[in-house]
Design an enzyme around this catalytic site. Sequence first.
Site, PDB file in Angstrom:
ATOM      1  N   TYR A 218      15.999 102.429  55.993  1.00  0.00           N
ATOM      2  CA  TYR A 218      16.964 101.816  55.077  1.00  0.00           C
ATOM      3  C   TYR A 218      17.341 100.437  55.584  1.00  0.00           C
ATOM      4  CZ  TYR A 218      21.024 102.471  58.167  1.00  0.00           C
ATOM      5  OH  TYR A 218      21.920 102.384  59.210  1.00  0.00           O
ATOM      6  N   CYS A 219      17.879  99.622  54.679  1.00  0.00           N
ATOM      7  CA  CYS A 219      18.468  98.320  55.041  1.00  0.00           C
ATOM      8  C   CYS A 219      19.675  98.129  54.130  1.00  0.00           C
ATOM      9  CB  CYS A 219      17.444  97.190  54.958  1.00  0.00           C
ATOM     10  SG  CYS A 219      16.621  97.000  53.371  1.00  0.00           S
ATOM     11  N   ASN A 220      19.747  97.012  53.414  1.00  0.00           N
ATOM     12  CA  ASN A 220      20.823  96.835  52.435  1.00  0.00           C
ATOM     13  C   ASN A 220      20.337  97.039  51.004  1.00  0.00           C
ATOM     14  OD1 ASN A 220      22.935  96.346  54.215  1.00  0.00           O
ATOM     15  ND2 ASN A 220      22.631  94.140  54.223  1.00  0.00           N
ATOM     16  N   SER A 246      19.429 102.359  49.763  1.00  0.00           N
ATOM     17  CA  SER A 246      19.844 101.790  51.048  1.00  0.00           C
ATOM     18  C   SER A 246      21.369 101.746  51.192  1.00  0.00           C
ATOM     19  CB  SER A 246      19.204 100.422  51.251  1.00  0.00           C
ATOM     20  OG  SER A 246      17.894 100.570  51.763  1.00  0.00           O
ATOM     21  N   LEU A 247      21.857 100.880  52.063  1.00  0.00           N
ATOM     22  CA  LEU A 247      23.274 100.902  52.397  1.00  0.00           C
ATOM     23  C   LEU A 247      24.147 100.494  51.211  1.00  0.00           C
ATOM     24  CD1 LEU A 247      24.684 101.698  55.043  1.00  0.00           C
ATOM     25  CD2 LEU A 247      25.038  99.268  55.490  1.00  0.00           C
TER      26      LEU A 247
END
Length: 260
Positions: A218-220, A246-247
Amino acid sequence: MSDTFVSAGWVAERLDDSDVRVVDVRDAWEYDGIGHLPGAVSVPFDEFRSDAGDEGMLPGVDRWRDLLSTAGVGTDDELVAYDDEHGVFAARFLVTAELYGHDPAKLHVLDGDYSAWSRERPTERGAPDTEPTTYEPGEPRRSPLVDFAGVEERLHSDTVIVDTRDPEEYAAGHLPGAVQVDWLELVDADTRGLKPREEVASILADAGITPDREVLLYCNTARRISHTYLVLRHLGYEDVLFYEGSLTEWEARDGATVSE
């Protein structure tokens, strides 16, 4: 080890192949004003990102069909994508193609981005004469996507959850138990391509990211994980999950985070 990341020489040998389509995902002004690989078509990054797509930031199947059809991409073409940002935007294009059913074995990133080509080889300006196609998206053979509930289920399992953002972002708040490997750690700053295979494998192993484990990325907004996802596939990892939301989604749905 697959040929997900390919050299400029690899691409040069295939430019005259009618089944290979080179896709430039930089901004349109860069494609027109700076130049591009011979025969490359332009599909700018902002054209295939959406906040109202199928899931997360995916553009939606109709939009994807129109973009690729207009660009002259065939459903069975071999695709080589590039950008000028170490491959992260190109990776997002290719992961999108995979999620809409394109054969993963036919998806490639130009290793070292546009500069790997432009330093030693001729470029062109202006769009090539390209006949539109009828591109037909489909379902992936095996979807790597995992949703909010799927992430929750894996928080206390043996799955290694990987945060591909930078250390400052990670420290400010991350998923419980996640390890941090900035996607740029896997890139050589000078060549703009991947670090040597052994070095990449060592970085991953030090973080507990090994081929025998299920890996969840995951990332943003799912851009940076696209690059790491393709790196892992390039290295032969088979059990890699992709959290498209993701986030951004995780926090919007009040998912738990921890900070350092």
